[in-house]
Motif scaffolding. Sequence first.
Motif, mmCIF file in Angstrom:
data_model
loop_
_atom_site.group_PDB
_atom_site.id
_atom_site.type_symbol
_atom_site.label_atom_id
_atom_site.label_comp_id
_atom_site.label_asym_id
_atom_site.label_seq_id
_atom_site.Cartn_x
_atom_site.Cartn_y
_atom_site.Cartn_z
ATOM 1 N N PHE A 161 0.859 -1.188 0.000
ATOM 2 C CA PHE A 161 0.000 0.000 0.000
ATOM 3 C C PHE A 161 0.891 1.233 0.000
ATOM 4 O O PHE A 161 1.114 1.859 1.027
ATOM 5 N N CYS A 195 -1.992 8.471 5.272
ATOM 6 C CA CYS A 195 -1.118 8.731 4.120
ATOM 7 C C CYS A 195 0.291 8.933 4.649
ATOM 8 O O CYS A 195 0.486 9.660 5.624
ATOM 9 N N ARG A 224 2.745 -1.612 5.864
ATOM 10 C CA ARG A 224 2.627 -1.186 4.473
ATOM 11 C C ARG A 224 2.326 -2.374 3.556
ATOM 12 O O ARG A 224 1.906 -2.213 2.429
ATOM 13 N N THR A 229 -15.052 -0.819 4.336
ATOM 14 C CA THR A 229 -13.950 -0.499 5.249
ATOM 15 C C THR A 229 -14.386 -0.496 6.708
ATOM 16 O O THR A 229 -13.594 -0.162 7.583
ATOM 17 N N ASN A 244 -0.895 4.515 1.032
ATOM 18 C CA ASN A 244 -1.466 4.524 2.374
ATOM 19 C C ASN A 244 -0.670 3.602 3.280
ATOM 20 O O ASN A 244 -0.002 2.686 2.814
ATOM 21 N N ALA A 263 -6.425 3.938 8.050
ATOM 22 C CA ALA A 263 -5.385 4.314 7.088
ATOM 23 C C ALA A 263 -4.769 5.662 7.432
ATOM 24 O O ALA A 263 -5.407 6.504 8.073
ATOM 25 N N ASP A 305 -7.859 -3.103 11.989
ATOM 26 C CA ASP A 305 -7.206 -2.129 11.120
ATOM 27 C C ASP A 305 -7.322 -2.441 9.634
ATOM 28 O O ASP A 305 -7.173 -1.552 8.805
ATOM 29 N N PHE A 306 -7.555 -3.719 9.284
ATOM 30 C CA PHE A 306 -7.766 -4.081 7.888
ATOM 31 C C PHE A 306 -8.611 -5.354 7.832
ATOM 32 O O PHE A 306 -8.745 -6.077 8.814
ATOM 33 N N ILE A 310 -1.446 1.112 6.670
ATOM 34 C CA ILE A 310 -2.412 0.577 7.613
ATOM 35 C C ILE A 310 -1.865 0.971 8.976
ATOM 36 O O ILE A 310 -0.710 0.671 9.289
ATOM 37 N N ILE A 339 -8.513 -1.452 3.885
ATOM 38 C CA ILE A 339 -7.900 -0.807 5.047
ATOM 39 C C ILE A 339 -8.999 -0.105 5.842
ATOM 40 O O ILE A 339 -9.732 0.718 5.300
#
Length: 177
Positions: free
Chosen positions: A50, A176, A147, A126, A53, A174, A62-63, A55, A171
């Motif tokens: 990712f 950035c 990641r 999500t 983004n 998330a 979280d995912f 996680i 995710i």
Amino acid sequence: MISYRFGPGQTFGQDKFPDIAFGPPKGGGCCGGSADVVSLGNGGTVTFGFSGNLIVDGPGPDFIVFENAFQSTPTTVFAELATVEVSQDGVDWKAYSCKATAAPYDDCAGWHPVLANPETNSIDPTDPAVAGGDAFDLADVGLAFARYVRITDRADMAGPNGNFDLDAVAIANASCP
């Protein structure tokens, strides 16, 4: 998607890979699996990165990993299991403890029906509370962020619990980079 290696056996959806594994899940609900999946084959593996983004470890899961599991009876789930691992750098991996061979399947992916499907409902893919699939918390493996996610079909599982069919990964928490 960073890498993959399909195992022997099932080849469903492999001709549409990797596109079939991207985007939101297309779950079939509690009692029917989705055909919008790719079979990893016995012992097959796929690694997602990712880059846009991270996680992050937030409140709750979280995912989410989505497979095409479904309830065949009110007490029986048609499950095809995989081990899930996460990494911050793509080198050092932390595995969730997917060791169960009978329900409940602990920290395995592939045993909760997928409810989210943008073509048939407005369930947020999500949101671990409503999306279905198998949710994972980074705190369980001691990571503040990840990641990469690696999903590996359980080669020791055969018959109805073999050949993990990947639908999607979402995710829930998330950030950035």
